[in-house]
Structure formats: C-alpha cells, structure tokens
Design an enzyme around this catalytic site. Structure first.
Site, PDB file in Angstrom:
ATOM      1  CG  ASP A  57      -2.117   0.845   1.133  1.00 15.16           C
ATOM      2  OD1 ASP A  57      -2.895   0.909   2.101  1.00 15.16           O
ATOM      3  OD2 ASP A  57      -2.310   1.473   0.077  1.00 15.16           O
ATOM      4  CG  HIS A  74       1.164   1.895  -9.517  1.00 10.87           C
ATOM      5  ND1 HIS A  74       0.723   1.386  -8.311  1.00 10.87           N
ATOM      6  CD2 HIS A  74       0.172   2.702  -9.971  1.00 10.87           C
ATOM      7  CE1 HIS A  74      -0.492   1.878  -8.056  1.00 10.87           C
ATOM      8  NE2 HIS A  74      -0.843   2.679  -9.034  1.00 10.87           N
ATOM      9  CG  LEU A 171      11.197 -17.060  -2.622  1.00 17.91           C
ATOM     10  CD1 LEU A 171      12.138 -16.187  -1.815  1.00 17.91           C
ATOM     11  CD2 LEU A 171      10.468 -16.194  -3.612  1.00 17.91           C
TER      12      LEU A 171
END
Lengths: 303, 255
Positions: A57, A74, A171
């Site tokens: 956020d 972004h 991962l």
C-alpha cells in the site's frame, strides 16, 4: 550488488572523478552486502518466518508526495518488490505472497486500472524474457485469483510465467491478482459442493440407497476440504502479514489463512519499504513468536 | 492460557446506541464524554467487535495466580477446569443481566453465537431463554461469541449450501458471496450490520485468531497494549478517535 574495483589517483579530470565515484560506490556496496549478511546471520539465531505476505500500500501517495505521475509510483513500487524478494530470499524465507491487485480495484478510474494492467503485462514479459532473477532464486511463481477477470494479454502472460516456473523448487512467489479473499472462499465452497455432488452421483449410480449416502457425504465437509480448494493449497499460512503506509486492515486479503499471522502495519509507504524495515518486521515477529506458537499448538490440540 | 482461551470464546459486539441519524427527530444527544474528547458523533462505527484478551496476564501481574504450573499434566487439568469455569461464568453473566437487558428502556437484544454442541446443557438453555426474552429489543445488539471460530462458521455455511445443492435446490456455480454470507450465524443475528466497522483487540496481540474472519474483511483493526480488565471508557474513546482518523477506501480511491 558488487561494483567494479579499480585503482586510480585523484585528479581534476571529470572522467577520473567519475571512476572515483564508481570505486566508492563499489566499496560501499560491498560493505553494505557484508553488513547485511552479518545482520541476517544474527537474526537467524531466532525463529525466522517461512512465509511473509505483503499488502503493498502507498504507491499512489508516494507519487503524489514526490509530484511524479501515478504510474511512476507503481513502477518504483515494483522495484521495491523485487528488492524485498531478494532480501527475503537471502534470509531464507521460503514463501512470499503479495497483494498486487484486488477485485475491488477494478472500480477505480479506468485509466489507472489500464496503466496497472499494462505495467503488470510489461513486468511479467520482462521476467519471461530475462530469467536471471528467477533462475538466481529458483523461483516458482503462482498467480492467485480470478484470472478470468484479466484481459487476455495479461492472463496469457501470467499463465505462461506460471507454466515456465512450475518445476522450480526454490522460493515460492505468489502474486494475488485479481484477488479477494471472499471470492477465494466462495470459489472453494463452489468446488467443495460440486465435488460432493459428484461423489454422491457416483455413489448413487452404484448404490440404491441414495438417502443414506447423501447424509454420510454431507456431514463430512471439514476445514481440510475447504483448505484443499483455496488458491493457497499446499502453501503454509503466512507467519507475518505486513501492510505498509500505516493502514490497519486486511482489505479482503488472505482472511482464511491469517488466523495466527502476526499483523504489522509499518508507516513507510510501499516504495520506501527497505531492508531495515524488513529486519524490524522480523524482530517484532521474533518477540511475539512464543505467544503465537502457544496459540497455534493450543488450536491444533482442540481440532 | 486463560487470556488465550478467553479471546477464542468470549467476544462481544455492540452497536452504539447514540448514533445520530440525519433527518431523524428522535436523534439521541451524544454523551458528554464523546463531545469532550472530540469524537464526531455522525461517523461512529455502527458495529464494534472486541477480543477481550489479557485477563490472565492481568491476574498474573497482580499475583492472583499460583506461580507453579509447569507440569504438562497439571496444565491439561487446569485447561479443562478453566473451560468449565468460563462456561459457568458466561452462563451466570447472561442470567444475571438478562432482566436488565429486557427492560424496554435498555432495549438490548442478546444473541449468542458459536458451536452450541460444545456448550453445557445449562448454557444452551440460558442462551435460548435470553434470546427469547430480548427478542423484541432493537436499540442495541449484544452478540456473545462462545466456542466460536470463523473457519467453523464458514464450514457450517458450506455444509448448509452443500445440502441444498444435493437437494437440487441450487447449483454450485450459483453460490455467490451474498448467498454464503446469508448462511453465517452473524447474518441471522445482525443482518446488514454483520460486518464490524471496528475490531478492538487488547493486550498487544496483533492477530485475528479466527474471529469474524469473513465479516472483518474491511474492518479497521485497533490493537492496544492495555490488558482487558484495564480497558475502560477512556481507552474506548481512544479507539473511536483512532477509527475516525482513518480513511476507509474499500479497495477504491477517494477523489
């Protein structure tokens, strides 16, 4: 990141000065690497989380405060994501999940939605073309969400990336887009109900006493059945959920999976989230760990 | 352990009874405490959920618990005794207060949610009677979650829907969010107000522990280090103040 090492003598020549800068940067970067590894080694003496989830956020606010375009916010956020991914990998965290795009976000201004979709398609294609990041951490990438809601180019790119990393064993990076936890739960309920109906039809075909079979099958639906049909099936629950920019709510993210997760809401905006914030998050987790473990064990006994 | 169990079994939700409604003549004036603390009465949470955690630690800090309890066997026995004690306490609390709730001017309606098969018979009876006696009240709804779990609640809803699918009343693909929400216990009790605006958890534990899992998707979470027995009006006003300082976007953006 290793910089170049060259020896030189200082002079007024800008080229040499620039080389100086590169040397200094290179030496500083190496020192940073070394200190980071030391810090990680110290942290590892305590319990380390296996799964961290991020609600990323604050990208738009970051752009606003720095008077840059929303899209740029972004993009900086994406760089912060890759950096956090690499730090988590160094720390031995095995699962990372991020809330990239909520189904609710489709209600935003169409131009913002469009630019986000374009950014995602661009970044997915970059990862497909340049596999150095993926190969370095042997990363398996999942997309959790209702992919049918995505436009075709993004959906196809996502499916291609999932398929090409399906066999990786390092991962596990799960990207929630477009995702809502309530949608995920409804989807799991749909699948469980459909599965039960199918089982019943099979039983009914081979057994005349349909009523008795109906009762037996119906009473067995359990937490494990719904678990199996969640997008996160096979993945352990998050140990930590970090929501940046100080907001304290889950906004429909992993509601089913976060019963015992340690919820954290650091103030920095997502593009500002860095290694030291991650270290602090883990320290807080380690402090709360004894009580979290106790709760988990008690819950397991009561099941 | 007591606080841990308490947080899993006793959750109280309350609709504030002093919300001003625009255009209503019968608006109730907010108490002085609200006005003094700068809380805006027009934007109070309609549904507040509380996880009252920290009772055991509070008792321990005051030397009210025996210090020695390390044997596993003794701990297991303590746990069973603790559960029995809590069930008895919940039952006594409901019985002692239901007459007060029933009085019209209080207008408090009691709902007890959770897995009734795990309650003792006497608690089941007391809960049913309390719900029946306060059925016509509507000023404030008090929901007590006892032997409650968000996952359990969803599994129950799933079973109910599976039953309908198997009875050919419904196809699996017809199941949507509002249908699933309608099968939850809180929906029967609180209808459109099922989702808390604010969830308060005391004693510094920062997790949800399976409480109102579905319903708290967009709830503002407030964690405080204060232990539950010390959580009073001042602390509650602080929680309200924090709630009002937050910008709720529900996944969208404000202009």
């Amino acid at each position: 990141m290793a910089g170049s090492r060259t020896s030189c003598s200082p002079s007024a020549d800008p080229k040499v000065e620039k080389t100086d800068e590169v040397v200094t940067t290179g030496v500083l970067a190496s020192l940073q690497n070394f200190l980071r590894k030391c810090l990680i080694a110290v942290l590892s003496y305590g319990p380390m989380p296996k799964h961290i989830a991020f609600i990323m956020d604050g990208n738009r606010r970051y752009a606003k405060f720095r008077s840059i375009q929303q899209g740029a916010g972004h993009r900086v956020g994406f760089s912060a994501l890759i950096a956090s991914l690499m730090y988590c990998y160094e720390m031995g965290v095995k699962y990372i999940t991020v809330y990239a795009f909520s189904i609710d976000n489709f209600k935003r201004d169409p131009s913002e939605v469009q630019s986000l979709m374009e950014l995602m398609e661009e970044k997915i294609n970059e990862l497909l073309d340049n596999r150095s990041v993926i190969n370095k951490i042997n990363c398996k990438i999942n997309f959790w969400g209702n992919l049918d809601l995505l436009c075709e180019p993004v959906r196809l790119a996502a499916q291609k990336l999932m398929a090409s990393t399906a066999g990786n064993t390092g991962l596990v990076f799960s990207v929630c887009m477009p995702y809502n936890s309530t949608s995920e739960i409804v989807n799991a309920v749909n699948e469980v109900c459909a599965e039960r109906r199918e089982m019943l039809q099979i039983e009914h075909a081979g057994d005349c006493n349909g009523y008795a079979a109906n009762n037996g099958v119906h009473s067995e639906i359990s937490v494990a059945d719904l678990d199996r049909h969640m997008y996160s099936a096979g993945c352990p629950d998050p140990d930590i959920v970090i929501r940046t920019s100080g907001e304290t709510r889950l906004s429909n993210f992993l509601l089913w999976q976060t019963t015992f997760s340690h919820l954290q809401n650091p103030d920095p905006l997502w593009p500002e989230f860095s290694f030291r914030h991650l270290v602090w998050a883990i320290l807080q987790y380690q402090r709360a760990y004894p009580y979290l473990e106790q709760s988990r064990n008690l819950a397991k006994k009561q099941m | 352990m007591l606080s841990n169990f308490l947080s899993r079994t006793i959750h109280r939700t309350r609709l504030p009874d002093y919300r001003l409604q625009a255009g209503t003549d019968a608006a109730v004036a907010p108490p002085d405490a609200l006005a003094q603390s700068g809380i805006r009465p027009e934007s109070l949470p309609r549904h507040v959920a509380v996880v009252p955690d920290g009772n055991r630690r509070w008792a321990q800090a005051r030397g009210l618990l025996t210090p020695d309890g390390h044997e596993v066997g003794r701990r297991a026995l303590e746990h069973t005794m603790e559960v029995d004690y809590l069930m008895g306490m919940i039952e006594r609390t409901i019985r002692e207060n239901v007459d007060e709730y029933e009085r019209r001017e209080n207008g408090i309606r009691v709902h007890v949610i959770g897995d009734p098969s795990r309650w003792p018979e006497s608690l089941q009876k007391t809960a049913r009677e309390a719900e029946e006696k306060t059925r016509n009240n509507s000023k404030l709804h008090l929901m007590l979650a006892t032997c409650y779990s968000g996952r359990w609640e969803l599994v129950q809803a799933c079973r109910a829907l599976a039953h309908k699918v198997q009875g050919n009343l419904l196809r699996p693909e017809d199941i949507d969010e509002s249908m699933l929400a309608g099968e939850l216990q809180t929906s029967a009790a609180a209808g459109e107000f099922s989702c808390p605006d604010l969830v308060i958890r005391t004693s510094g534990e920062q997790r949800l522990s399976n409480f109102l899992l579905w319903q708290s998707a967009y709830s503002e979470l407030y964690f405080t280090d204060t232990l539950w027995p010390d959580f009073g009006e001042a602390e509650y006003l602080q929680a309200l103040s924090s709630f009002q300082s937050r910008e709720r976007r529900f996944g969208q953006r404000t202009a």
